[in-house]
Design a protein around this motif. Structure first.
Motif, mmCIF file in Angstrom:
data_model
loop_
_atom_site.group_PDB
_atom_site.id
_atom_site.type_symbol
_atom_site.label_atom_id
_atom_site.label_comp_id
_atom_site.label_asym_id
_atom_site.label_seq_id
_atom_site.Cartn_x
_atom_site.Cartn_y
_atom_site.Cartn_z
ATOM 1 N N GLY A 249 33.440 -0.546 6.810
ATOM 2 C CA GLY A 249 32.879 -1.078 8.046
ATOM 3 C C GLY A 249 32.421 -0.016 9.015
ATOM 4 O O GLY A 249 32.629 -0.108 10.220
ATOM 5 N N LYS A 250 31.715 0.960 8.504
ATOM 6 C CA LYS A 250 31.235 2.031 9.369
ATOM 7 C C LYS A 250 30.138 1.537 10.304
ATOM 8 O O LYS A 250 30.011 2.011 11.429
ATOM 9 C CB LYS A 250 30.720 3.200 8.522
ATOM 10 C CG LYS A 250 31.830 3.948 7.806
ATOM 11 C CD LYS A 250 31.313 5.163 7.059
ATOM 12 C CE LYS A 250 30.444 4.804 5.874
ATOM 13 N NZ LYS A 250 31.169 4.080 4.812
ATOM 14 N N THR A 251 29.339 0.568 9.813
ATOM 15 C CA THR A 251 28.223 0.104 10.631
ATOM 16 C C THR A 251 28.721 -0.440 11.971
ATOM 17 O O THR A 251 28.147 -0.150 13.027
ATOM 18 C CB THR A 251 27.424 -0.983 9.894
ATOM 19 O OG1 THR A 251 27.236 -0.563 8.553
ATOM 20 C CG2 THR A 251 26.096 -1.222 10.548
ATOM 21 N N LEU A 252 29.808 -1.204 11.908
ATOM 22 C CA LEU A 252 30.326 -1.796 13.134
ATOM 23 C C LEU A 252 30.782 -0.705 14.109
ATOM 24 O O LEU A 252 30.567 -0.804 15.321
ATOM 25 C CB LEU A 252 31.494 -2.734 12.802
ATOM 26 C CG LEU A 252 31.962 -3.615 13.951
ATOM 27 C CD1 LEU A 252 30.888 -4.637 14.308
ATOM 28 C CD2 LEU A 252 33.269 -4.322 13.603
ATOM 29 N N ILE B 262 23.939 9.481 12.653
ATOM 30 C CA ILE B 262 23.404 9.778 11.327
ATOM 31 C C ILE B 262 24.279 9.079 10.300
ATOM 32 O O ILE B 262 25.479 9.361 10.217
ATOM 33 C CB ILE B 262 23.387 11.291 11.068
ATOM 34 C CG1 ILE B 262 22.600 11.999 12.179
ATOM 35 C CG2 ILE B 262 22.799 11.603 9.706
ATOM 36 C CD1 ILE B 262 22.648 13.506 12.081
ATOM 37 N N ASP B 263 23.707 8.177 9.550
ATOM 38 C CA ASP B 263 24.494 7.430 8.577
ATOM 39 C C ASP B 263 24.397 8.093 7.210
ATOM 40 O O ASP B 263 23.367 8.643 6.849
ATOM 41 C CB ASP B 263 23.982 5.987 8.496
ATOM 42 C CG ASP B 263 24.955 5.097 7.726
ATOM 43 O OD1 ASP B 263 26.138 5.470 7.596
ATOM 44 O OD2 ASP B 263 24.526 4.026 7.260
ATOM 45 N N GLU B 264 25.480 8.007 6.461
ATOM 46 C CA GLU B 264 25.540 8.542 5.102
ATOM 47 C C GLU B 264 25.064 9.978 5.085
ATOM 48 O O GLU B 264 24.101 10.353 4.449
ATOM 49 C CB GLU B 264 24.689 7.687 4.149
ATOM 50 C CG GLU B 264 25.022 6.211 4.169
ATOM 51 C CD GLU B 264 26.436 5.881 3.674
ATOM 52 O OE1 GLU B 264 27.157 6.803 3.237
ATOM 53 O OE2 GLU B 264 26.811 4.711 3.749
ATOM 54 N N GLN B 265 25.806 10.773 5.797
ATOM 55 C CA GLN B 265 25.412 12.131 6.127
ATOM 56 C C GLN B 265 25.199 13.040 4.929
ATOM 57 O O GLN B 265 24.468 14.014 5.003
ATOM 58 C CB GLN B 265 26.470 12.677 7.076
ATOM 59 C CG GLN B 265 26.545 14.158 7.265
ATOM 60 C CD GLN B 265 27.449 14.811 6.256
ATOM 61 O OE1 GLN B 265 28.155 14.136 5.530
ATOM 62 N NE2 GLN B 265 27.384 16.123 6.192
ATOM 63 N N VAL C 239 23.737 4.160 -1.948
ATOM 64 C CA VAL C 239 24.422 4.174 -0.662
ATOM 65 C C VAL C 239 24.129 2.953 0.187
ATOM 66 O O VAL C 239 23.009 2.487 0.286
ATOM 67 C CB VAL C 239 24.064 5.428 0.173
ATOM 68 C CG1 VAL C 239 24.782 6.627 -0.363
ATOM 69 C CG2 VAL C 239 22.579 5.636 0.209
ATOM 70 N N GLY C 240 25.186 2.447 0.757
ATOM 71 C CA GLY C 240 25.067 1.559 1.899
ATOM 72 C C GLY C 240 24.647 0.120 1.722
ATOM 73 O O GLY C 240 24.905 -0.691 2.592
ATOM 74 N N VAL C 241 23.984 -0.222 0.614
ATOM 75 C CA VAL C 241 23.478 -1.589 0.517
ATOM 76 C C VAL C 241 24.641 -2.584 0.513
ATOM 77 O O VAL C 241 25.640 -2.391 -0.150
ATOM 78 C CB VAL C 241 22.623 -1.765 -0.757
ATOM 79 C CG1 VAL C 241 22.257 -3.217 -0.960
ATOM 80 C CG2 VAL C 241 21.399 -0.898 -0.668
HETATM 81 MG MG MG Z 1 27.126 1.949 5.418
#
Ligand code: MG
Ligand code: ADP
Length: 718
Positions: free
Chosen positions: A322-325, A417-420, A575-577
């Motif tokens: 839950g990094k997006t939150l 910065i996401d997914e650095q 990543v991330g989807v």
């Molecule tokens: Mg993510």
């Protein structure tokens, strides 16, 4: 001589040495050698053994050796091109010296009967042995030439700079090695039983010979990717001796990172002290509550944002944590304080997904999310860019296009910065510069799913504060992982049919990692065609890197909405989807992947409440490392456990991602081999800062000098 009498000779520029003019000084600077002292810390990559003459009969292919013999004959032949062959004999055998470039005088001097000594690498030529372009010297029959009594170092060099001149200069510097100040506190030296610095350096530059096949004793990350060897000269001694330098280098590195952090704290950032009213509002509308871990990390970020100095924080959270939150909470804090936010994702696909999430969450709050895409035409982009400049847009989402294009903000306060792991340290740095407004730098938040073992994080990202989301949202069912050989493919296809029948969705990841992207896409296309044929009742979609952004997005959207049940993909989905209803993941050729990547891929499932599974299809026969990787995947879903095993199997450079490796440039230390030293290094660093602050600069200058003359600390001021 004047150069010997000067008191601070080691601190003089290299031009103080005889024979070093501007041209040579410039070449030395390319190696990071500016002062005489730097020569002493220019350490050999490996050694040549010229302390012993080898009988020709004992030569082995690949050895670099000294041979002495008498010339039997010399001829010029035409074998495709003109070359000179000189055959020498020492009574035990015959060796051929091959020259492609030679002068007439040279040919005449290599007369029959002349004794010759040569040094070179032994090669196989047909059934015979030869040396191509050896170094050689003709001997006089009456005056024997002495041979070396220490090993000959080979140094990292640069174009136009001969080993010979490096050796000569370093030898001069070595005469002054006793004047070198010992920068380690005495207590540290005693605690570890380290030898004298001067002794250490003399030994490394001129070790005694003794073993038949000398090789490099030192292998830092900087040693150009060469592996440590078991056959270094007098290995035990060199090992003990070099540990002092390893320690000193790690120490310098640690101090450099601390210094960079300190410098960053000297600049300003907006202090965002108003409460985060938007976040309170969003919380009321969310169908779930943040986990304790999310709340804790949000608290840490909020603390940072309230300070008047730039935040520089890395948030690590396993896939699905839950990094997006957390990012949204940070963004809303900045927005509530009247600032704009830039959120950067590594791919268009992820940027698009963030855009959708943010719009869904932020629109009801009356906030405007702006999507900047590399695929937009200037016309499409114009309004968006205007909105950002006018402050109507609150948060901009995009890939690095966000910063490459002419995007300007009215009041940028925070960069996320996401997914650095896809971004290098330099990129982070330049982003901060671009976001600078007046004296204010924006805050920076970096999010990564790559679990980084603590010891590595302290060293590689020592400039960043570090938060971990160490808890997954509740209601997740653990993922079952199985490894199956390719022969069981039919069973797997049956499983997909069953899962889709129950309304679940699946990913099928195909890969060919070594091949070109074009081939990858082709394979994915073939696989999709095959699966369509075998699964006539299943809606199969295909995404790969060659599809247009809009095509990719539309397929992903259909998958998210459940219109596509089976998504065949290349690693673009790594990543991330986030599609919670997908609960089955098939990874083809799993044996070819690194552990972290497998873990990332698997993290695409297990996001909803149904039990998820991951099938690792492999091709027999399995190598030992591949088997270990697959075992690790079956036995754990904990990113940290997996990262530790990955570190063991691959080494830190790769774990941190190739881009980062280039930034942790170590000459002699290796993060993997020497990580046990890191706690002691930290203690020593604190001791120096407290009791010998003047040595910090000296140590970083000594060790972190980069080839371009910059100090490495610069890399860490991200
Ligand atoms: Mg993510
Ligand atoms: P990642 O850390 O991999 O980026 P995401 O931010 O994509 O993870 O979140 C994964 C999924 O979990 C999303 O669907 C998100 O809405 C959901 N999620 C996030 N936090 C919570 C929570 N506290 N409780 C329940 N679900 C959550």
């Amino acid at each position: 001589m004047s150069e010997a009498s000067s008191p601070d000779f080691l601190q003089q520029p290299v031009t103080a040495l005889r024979g070093v003019g501007d041209a040579l000084a410039e070449k030395l600077a390319r190696l990071g050698i500016m002062r005489v002292e730097d020569l002493l810390f220019h350490l050999p990559l490996r050694y040549q053994d010229r302390t012993r003459i080898y009988p020709i009969a004992e030569l082995k292919v690949g050895q670099e050796v000294l041979v002495e013999g008498e010339i039997e004959s010399t001829e010029v032949v035409l074998r495709g091109r003109r070359m000179m062959l000189c055959h020498i004999s020492d009574g035990t055998g015959i060796l051929t010296l091959r020259f492609f470039h030679f002068t007439t005088a040279q040919k005449q001097s290599l007369r029959q009967g002349v004794p010759i000594r040569c040094f070179g690498e032994v090669r196989q030529a047909g059934f015979k042995l030869e040396m191509a372009h050896p170094e050689y010297r003709l001997l006089s029959a009456t005056h024997p030439e002495p041979i070396e009594n220490t090993l000959t170092p080979t140094y990292p060099a640069t174009e136009g700079l001969q080993q010979r001149s490096l050796r000569r200069l370093i030898e001069i510097a070595l005469e002054h090695v006793d004047e070198l100040p010992d920068l380690l506190p005495e207590r540290v030296v005693e605690r570890h039983g380290f030898p004298q610095l001067g002794e250490v350096l003399s030994l490394l530059h001129k070790p005694q010979g003794g073993t038949p096949s000398p090789a490099l004793p030192l292998s830092g990350e900087g040693a150009r990717g060469r592996a440590p060897s078991d056959s270094s000269p007098d290995k035990g001694r060199l090992g003990r001796v070099s540990s002092r330098l390893v320690f000193e280098e790690l120490l310098a590195h640690q101090l450099g990172v601390q210094q960079a952090r300190h410098e960053l704290q000297q600049v300003q950032a907006p202090a965002m002290q108003d409460t985060n009213r938007y976040w309170q509002q969003l919380l009321r509308s969310l169908p779930f509550a943040p986990t304790d871990a999310q709340n804790r990390v949000i608290g840490e970020i909020t603390q940072d944002l309230q300070q008047g100095i730039p935040m520089n924080r890395l948030v690590q959270g396993d896939v699905g944590s839950g990094k997006t939150l957390v990012a949204v909470a940070a963004a809303l804090h900045a927005i509530a304080n009247g600032f704009q936010v830039a959120l950067m994702a590594p791919t268009e696909l992820l940027a698009e997904q963030h855009y959708q999430n943010l719009t869904r969450w932020l629109e009801p709050l009356g906030l405007e999310t702006v999507f900047i895409s590399g695929n937009q035409t200037p016309r499409q982009r114009r309004r968006k860019v205007e909105n950002l400049l006018l402050g109507i847009g609150h948060i901009a989402v995009g890939t690095h296009a966000l910063f490459q294009r002419t995007v300007e903000f009215l009041q940028l306060g925070l960069i996320i910065i996401d997914e650095q792991h896809r971004f290098g340290v330099h990129q982070r740095m330049s982003l901060r510069e671009k976001g600078k407004q007046g004296d204010n730098y924006p805050h920076q938040l970096v999010m990564t799913a790559t679990p980084i073992p603590r010891t590595l994080a302290m060293t590689a990202y020592g400039d960043l504060d570090y938060s971990v989301i160490d808890e997954l949202p509740p209601g997740r069912t653990p993922i079952t992982t199985v490894a199956l050989s390719n022969e069981r493919r039919d069973d797997v296809i049956g499983r997909i049919a069953a899962a889709c029948c129950e309304g679940r969705q699946a990913y099928w990841v195909c890969t060919l990692i070594e091949e070109s992207e074009a081939l990858q896409c082709e394979t994915a296309e073939d696989t999709a065609a095959l699966l369509r044929e075998r699964l006539p009742h299943v809606e199969v979609g295909l995404v790969h890197g060659r599809l247009h952004g809009s095509e990719k997005e539309s397929i992903m959207r259909q998958f998210k909405q459940g219109e596509i049940q089976l998504l065949v993909a290349t690693t673009v989905i790594e990543v991330g989807v986030d599609v919670p209803n997908a609960s089955l993941m098939i990874i083809e050729n799993a044996e070819r992947f690194g552990l972290s990547q497998l873990h990332q891929l698997r993290g695409r499932v297990g996001r909803g409440s149904t039990a998820s599974s991951c099938v690792l299809l492999y091709q027999n026969p399995l190598g030992k490392t591949a088997r270990k990787r697959l075992d690790a995947m079956r036995n754990s879903t904990d990113g940290f456990v997996i990262a530790d095993i990955d570190l063991e199997l691959r080494g830190p450079g790769e774990v941190l991602g190739t881009r980062q490796t280039g930034d942790v440039r170590l000459r002699i230390a290796s993060l993997l081999r020497d990580q046990h030293l890191l706690p002691a290094v930290q203690v020593a660093a604190r001791e120096i800062v407290a009791n010998y602050p003047e040595r910090v600069k000296l140590l970083t200058k000594r060790w972190l000098q980069q080839p371009d003359g910059d100090t490495a600390t610069r890399f860490f001021q991200s």
